[in-house]
Design an enzyme around this catalytic site. Structure first.
Site, short mmCIF file in Angstrom:
data_model
loop_
_atom_site.label_atom_id
_atom_site.label_comp_id
_atom_site.label_asym_id
_atom_site.label_seq_id
_atom_site.Cartn_x
_atom_site.Cartn_y
_atom_site.Cartn_z
N LYS A 83 39.40 -35.52 -55.69
CA LYS A 83 38.93 -36.90 -55.52
C LYS A 83 38.39 -37.41 -56.86
O LYS A 83 37.52 -36.77 -57.47
CB LYS A 83 37.82 -36.97 -54.47
CG LYS A 83 38.36 -37.15 -53.06
CD LYS A 83 37.24 -37.11 -52.07
CE LYS A 83 37.11 -38.42 -51.31
NZ LYS A 83 36.13 -38.29 -50.21
O1 G3P Z 1 34.31 -39.46 -47.78
C1 G3P Z 1 34.46 -40.82 -47.99
C2 G3P Z 1 34.01 -41.69 -46.85
O2 G3P Z 1 34.69 -41.34 -45.68
C3 G3P Z 1 32.53 -41.83 -46.72
O3 G3P Z 1 32.16 -42.49 -45.54
O4 G3P Z 1 30.46 -43.11 -43.89
O5 G3P Z 1 29.73 -42.36 -46.18
O6 G3P Z 1 30.80 -44.59 -45.85
P1 G3P Z 1 30.71 -43.18 -45.34
#
Ligand code: G3P
Length: 217
Positions: A83
Site C-alpha cells: 500500500k
Molecule cells: O484500510 C483502509 C480503509 O478501509 C480504512 O477505513 O474505516 O478507517 O475509514 P476507515
C-alpha cells in the site's frame, strides 16, 4: 467481485475465512497498531492462513523510503501487495515499483484525478475511501462510479477497491457500480450475511418441525 477482509486481527481472519466468499486481506498502520504485534510477524501469520492478496502499508513519506519498504515487504510472501499513499512521493515510488513488478494498492484516494494518475503509473489496486468522504458530507459512492467509468473508458487495468466501508449498502452499491473489490471490516461482513427475516423464518420452520416429529410413521 472480490471481497477482502479489512483487518489485521488474526482470530477474525481465521473465523471469517472459514465462511468462504473472502479473497484477501487489507491492513493499514492503524489496524496493525490495534494488534500489539510487529508488522512483519502479523503479516507472515496472515499469509499462513490466507491464500490471496494481503495489503501491507509503507510508512515512509519519501519515495526512496517507500521503495525500500516495498522491496522488503515483497520478499515476505508472494501474495504481498504494497500500500502506497496517494502523495507526490508515493506516485514516484509507484512508477518504479510497477516497473519492478511489485504489486501495489494506492491508498487514501479521494478524487478521480488521483485515480487516473495511479492507473497511468500501473497501480494494481486503487483504494477510494468511501466512508471518509461520506463523513465530510461528500458522496463516496459517486466517486466509485466516476472512477469505474473512467477506467472502463480507457481500459485501465488497475482494480477499483472500495475501501473505508461503513455499512452493507456500501458493498452492495460498489457491486452495482462495478467495483472490482470491496474491503470489508469483519463486523460489516457479518452484517452482509444476516437478515432478521431469515432468522425469524428459520425459527418458524424449526418450531413447526417439532410438531411433525411427534407424529407416528
Ligand atoms: O484500510 C483502509 C480503509 O478501509 C480504512 O477505513 O474505516 O478507517 O475509514 P476507515
Amino acid at each position: 467481485m472480490q471481497f477482502f477482509l479489512d483487518t489485521a486481527n488474526l482470530e477474525d481472519i481465521k473465523k471469517y475465512f472459514e465462511w468462504g466468499a473472502l479473497d484477501g486481506v487489507t491492513t493499514n498502520p492503524s489496524l496493525i497498531a490495534k494488534e500489539g504485534v510487529s508488522l512483519e510477524k502479523r503479516i507472515k501469520e496472515i499469509a499462513e492462513v490466507v491464500d490471496g492478496p494481503i495489503s501491507t502499508e509503507v510508512v515512509s513519506t519519501d519515495a526512496a523510503g517507500m521503495i525500500e519498504e516495498a522491496r522488503k515487504f515483497a520478499k515476505w510472501h508472494k501474495n504481498i501487495v504494497v500500500k502506497i499513499p496517494m502523495i507526490e512521493e508515493g506516485v514516484k515510488a509507484l512508477k518504479i515499483l510497477s516497473a519492478e513488478g511489485i504489486k501495489t494498492n494506492v491508498t487514501l484516494v479521494f478524487s478521480s484525478g488521483q485515480a487516473i494518475i495511479a492507473a497511468k503509473n500501473g497501480a494494481t489496486y486503487l483504494s477510494p475511501f468511501v466512508g471518509r468522504l461520506d463523513d465530510i458530507s461528500e458522496d463516496g459512492m459517486a466517486l466509485i462510479h466516476e472512477i469505474v467509468t473512467i477506467y472502463k473508458n480507457y481500459d485501465y487495468k488497475t482494480k477499483v477497491l472500495a475501501a473505508s466501508i461503513r455499512h452493507p449498502r456500501h458493498v452492495i452499491e460498489s457491486a452495482q457500480l462495478g467495483a472490482d473489490v470491496a474491503t470489508i471490516p469483519p463486523a460489516i461482513f457479518e452484517k452482509l450475511i444476516k437478515h432478521p427475516l431469515t432468522d425469524k423464518g428459520l425459527k418458524a420452520f424449526l418450531d413447526d418441525w417439532e410438531k411433525v416429529k411427534k407424529l407416528q410413521v
